[in-house]
Design a protein around this motif. Structure first.
Motif, PDB file in Angstrom:
ATOM      1  N   ILE A  10       8.720  -5.238   4.479  1.00 23.10           N
ATOM      2  CA  ILE A  10       7.835  -4.202   3.941  1.00 23.10           C
ATOM      3  C   ILE A  10       8.626  -2.962   3.525  1.00 23.10           C
ATOM      4  CG2 ILE A  10       5.884  -2.676   4.436  1.00 23.10           C
ATOM      5  CD1 ILE A  10       4.810  -4.925   6.281  1.00 23.10           C
ATOM      6  N   PRO A  11       9.439  -2.378   4.410  1.00 21.69           N
ATOM      7  CA  PRO A  11      10.211  -1.215   3.959  1.00 21.69           C
ATOM      8  C   PRO A  11      11.211  -1.554   2.861  1.00 21.69           C
ATOM      9  CG  PRO A  11      10.841  -1.833   6.183  1.00 21.69           C
ATOM     10  CD  PRO A  11       9.621  -2.618   5.854  1.00 21.69           C
ATOM     11  N   ALA A  12      11.737  -2.786   2.853  1.00 22.47           N
ATOM     12  CA  ALA A  12      12.682  -3.164   1.791  1.00 22.47           C
ATOM     13  C   ALA A  12      11.986  -3.205   0.440  1.00 22.47           C
ATOM     14  CB  ALA A  12      13.309  -4.516   2.106  1.00 22.47           C
ATOM     15  N   VAL A  47      10.609  -0.630  -4.894  1.00 23.49           N
ATOM     16  CA  VAL A  47       9.602  -0.072  -5.796  1.00 23.49           C
ATOM     17  C   VAL A  47       9.864   1.405  -6.035  1.00 23.49           C
ATOM     18  CG1 VAL A  47       7.150   0.404  -6.121  1.00 23.49           C
ATOM     19  CG2 VAL A  47       7.856  -1.773  -5.162  1.00 23.49           C
ATOM     20  N   SER A  48      10.317   2.124  -5.013  1.00 21.35           N
ATOM     21  CA  SER A  48      10.592   3.554  -5.187  1.00 21.35           C
ATOM     22  C   SER A  48      11.671   3.785  -6.229  1.00 21.35           C
ATOM     23  CB  SER A  48      10.989   4.202  -3.857  1.00 21.35           C
ATOM     24  OG  SER A  48      12.333   3.928  -3.504  1.00 21.35           O
ATOM     25  N   VAL A  49      12.625   2.879  -6.324  1.00 19.95           N
ATOM     26  CA  VAL A  49      13.700   3.004  -7.310  1.00 19.95           C
ATOM     27  C   VAL A  49      13.163   2.742  -8.714  1.00 19.95           C
ATOM     28  CG1 VAL A  49      15.876   2.004  -8.107  1.00 19.95           C
ATOM     29  CG2 VAL A  49      15.525   2.473  -5.676  1.00 19.95           C
ATOM     30  N   PHE A  50      12.415   1.653  -8.878  1.00 22.02           N
ATOM     31  CA  PHE A  50      11.940   1.283 -10.214  1.00 22.02           C
ATOM     32  C   PHE A  50      10.816   2.201 -10.702  1.00 22.02           C
ATOM     33  CE2 PHE A  50      14.320  -2.502  -9.248  1.00 22.02           C
ATOM     34  CZ  PHE A  50      14.808  -2.897 -10.483  1.00 22.02           C
ATOM     35  N   SER A  51      10.086   2.826  -9.771  1.00 21.57           N
ATOM     36  CA  SER A  51       9.009   3.731 -10.167  1.00 21.57           C
ATOM     37  C   SER A  51       9.479   5.187 -10.238  1.00 21.57           C
ATOM     38  CB  SER A  51       7.862   3.646  -9.158  1.00 21.57           C
ATOM     39  OG  SER A  51       8.257   4.150  -7.898  1.00 21.57           O
ATOM     40  N   ALA A  70       9.628   7.091  -7.804  1.00 21.90           N
ATOM     41  CA  ALA A  70       8.721   7.826  -6.920  1.00 21.90           C
ATOM     42  C   ALA A  70       9.213   7.681  -5.477  1.00 21.90           C
ATOM     43  CB  ALA A  70       7.295   7.298  -7.053  1.00 21.90           C
ATOM     44  N   PRO A  71       9.916   8.668  -4.948  1.00 19.34           N
ATOM     45  CA  PRO A  71      10.454   8.545  -3.585  1.00 19.34           C
ATOM     46  C   PRO A  71       9.397   8.262  -2.526  1.00 19.34           C
ATOM     47  CG  PRO A  71      11.447  10.418  -4.722  1.00 19.34           C
ATOM     48  CD  PRO A  71      10.332   9.922  -5.602  1.00 19.34           C
ATOM     49  N   SER A  72       8.154   8.722  -2.741  1.00 19.83           N
ATOM     50  CA  SER A  72       7.129   8.514  -1.716  1.00 19.83           C
ATOM     51  C   SER A  72       6.775   7.043  -1.527  1.00 19.83           C
ATOM     52  CB  SER A  72       5.866   9.314  -2.055  1.00 19.83           C
ATOM     53  OG  SER A  72       5.265   8.852  -3.247  1.00 19.83           O
ATOM     54  N   TRP A  73       7.141   6.197  -2.481  1.00 18.56           N
ATOM     55  CA  TRP A  73       6.895   4.759  -2.302  1.00 18.56           C
ATOM     56  C   TRP A  73       7.626   4.215  -1.071  1.00 18.56           C
ATOM     57  CZ3 TRP A  73       4.038   0.706  -2.846  1.00 18.56           C
ATOM     58  CH2 TRP A  73       3.197   0.537  -3.943  1.00 18.56           C
ATOM     59  N   ARG A  74       8.651   4.917  -0.601  1.00 19.16           N
ATOM     60  CA  ARG A  74       9.396   4.436   0.567  1.00 19.16           C
ATOM     61  C   ARG A  74       8.619   4.595   1.869  1.00 19.16           C
ATOM     62  NH1 ARG A  74      13.847   7.329  -1.968  1.00 19.16           N
ATOM     63  NH2 ARG A  74      13.648   8.992  -0.420  1.00 19.16           N
ATOM     64  N   ILE A  75       7.533   5.356   1.847  1.00 18.24           N
ATOM     65  CA  ILE A  75       6.832   5.704   3.079  1.00 18.24           C
ATOM     66  C   ILE A  75       6.089   4.492   3.644  1.00 18.24           C
ATOM     67  CG2 ILE A  75       4.998   7.132   4.073  1.00 18.24           C
ATOM     68  CD1 ILE A  75       5.671   9.217   1.882  1.00 18.24           C
ATOM     69  N   THR A 135       0.833  -1.190   0.000  1.00 19.45           N
ATOM     70  CA  THR A 135       0.000   0.000   0.000  1.00 19.45           C
ATOM     71  C   THR A 135       0.875   1.250   0.000  1.00 19.45           C
ATOM     72  OG1 THR A 135      -1.668  -1.178   1.315  1.00 19.45           O
ATOM     73  CG2 THR A 135      -1.871   1.221   1.164  1.00 19.45           C
ATOM     74  N   PRO A 136       0.838   2.044  -1.070  1.00 16.90           N
ATOM     75  CA  PRO A 136       1.622   3.277  -1.092  1.00 16.90           C
ATOM     76  C   PRO A 136       0.925   4.382  -0.299  1.00 16.90           C
ATOM     77  CG  PRO A 136       0.431   3.037  -3.144  1.00 16.90           C
ATOM     78  CD  PRO A 136       0.120   1.811  -2.331  1.00 16.90           C
ATOM     79  N   PHE A 137       1.726   5.226   0.327  1.00 17.37           N
ATOM     80  CA  PHE A 137       1.198   6.351   1.088  1.00 17.37           C
ATOM     81  C   PHE A 137       1.792   7.658   0.581  1.00 17.37           C
ATOM     82  CE2 PHE A 137       1.017   2.790   4.148  1.00 17.37           C
ATOM     83  CZ  PHE A 137      -0.342   2.793   4.410  1.00 17.37           C
ATOM     84  N   LYS A 138       1.031   8.710   0.741  1.00 15.93           N
ATOM     85  CA  LYS A 138       1.501  10.055   0.443  1.00 15.93           C
ATOM     86  C   LYS A 138       2.320  10.573   1.631  1.00 15.93           C
ATOM     87  CE  LYS A 138      -2.687  11.007  -2.262  1.00 15.93           C
ATOM     88  NZ  LYS A 138      -3.905  11.853  -2.391  1.00 15.93           N
TER      89      LYS A 138
END
Length: 306
Positions: A255-257, A262-266, A268-273, A14-17
């Motif tokens: 989960i954080p890993a 995903v943040s790298v491949f997308s 989108a840094p917010s994927w790390r949240i 689940t991605p978060f803002k």
């Protein structure tokens, strides 16, 4: 009962803002990518951070998927909750929208509850939902819930609700338990999904239904290829490849890993949240995971940049 799900399912991340609200746009994009790579969607599982997501948020995210054209026949929402009322609300919503099934965690706050108590919980949810389309998959994760789904409990539920209780996810990590579930119940149409692709080559020959695994989020096509060809000439190499990727992620908080990758491949840094109480990986740990994945030739082909 609706169409049965078998094969490879992802407990969808689940991605978060930055505000910690769910990011429905990225959630839909991730689900689409998983479907394109032959995985079905066990939304709101443990690796979805489901216990940190409210009932209204889960319903809104499910609605976002359906409105985006994601087939309900590919959905197995997690609807278990400590509150019976919450579990009923989530399950009713899933059934009303024709989800293929629901993955139902037992109530997990009170410890040492009996099979009688768990039977009463599942029975009450099933009776209150009262819909012949309902297909319940029991969620056995005793190291987190402290409320095990025993063979005796499964037997009782199947005797009472033979057309509703459709299967189980075994997240115990104990192959002997998964094996006992499959050998005892699979012949009667009860589908057992181990929670790791590491068990696919053992589970499928004796009647296992597939797997519901965290790392399907990262390696859906590879795990699906193993599901399809486990008994072919490439079976051993496909299993070894899947195991290599799995071991990299499970050596750190998964989960954080996974979100870091995903943040790298997308891009989108917010994927790390992650939502508290979880925390992100340290820079050293994140770099270590990325280095190992690169050395293993890991890719997420076609992942949407957003």
């Amino acid at each position: 009962m609706t169409t049965q799900l078998r094969g490879v399912l992802a407990p969808v991340l689940t991605p978060f803002k930055p505000s910690l609200e769910p990011d429905s746009e990225r959630f839909v994009a991730h689900c689409r990518w998983l479907l394109e790579n032959s995985a079905a969607l066990a939304i709101f599982g443990t690796n979805s951070e489901a216990a940190s997501i409210s009932v209204p948020e889960r319903i809104a995210l499910t609605d976002a998927l359906l409105e985006a054209g994601i087939p309900a026949s590919k959905l197995m929402p997690g609807t278990g909750a400590c509150s019976l009322v919450d579990a009923v609300a989530l399950t009713r919503h899933a059934v009303a929208n024709s989800a293929a099934g629901v993955l139902m965690l037992p109530p997990f706050f009170f410890k040492g509850v009996s099979d009688d108590g768990l039977f009463a919980y599942y029975s009450e949810v099933i009776e209150r939902v009262g819909d012949e389309r309902l297909a319940v998959y029991l969620y056995h994760i005793p190291q987190m819930s402290y409320a095990p789904i025993t063979l005796g409990l499964i037997e009782r539920l199947l005797k009472r609700y033979p057309t509703v209780v459709a299967g189980a996810k075994d997240s115990s990590g104990d192959w002997n338990n998964s094996k006992a579930m499959i050998e005892t119940f699979a012949g009667g149409g009860f589908d057992v999904f181990p929670a790791s692709e590491a068990f696919l080559s053992k589970a499928l020959p004796i009647g296992g239904a597939g797997c519901i695994s965290a790392t399907v989020n990262m390696n859906p096509s590879g795990i699906h290829a193993l599901y399809q060809a486990w008994n072919g000439p490439d079976g051993q190499s496909l299993q070894a490849r899947a195991d290599t990727i799995r071991k990299i992620f499970q050596a750190v908080p998964m989960i954080p890993a996974m979100k870091q990758v995903v943040s790298v491949f997308s891009t989108a840094p917010s994927w790390r949240i992650v939502r508290p109480p979880l925390t992100g990986l340290s820079d050293d740990a994140a770099n270590g995971v990325l280095h190992q994945l690169q050395a293993a030739g890991f890719e997420m082909p076609g992942y949407p940049a957003c």
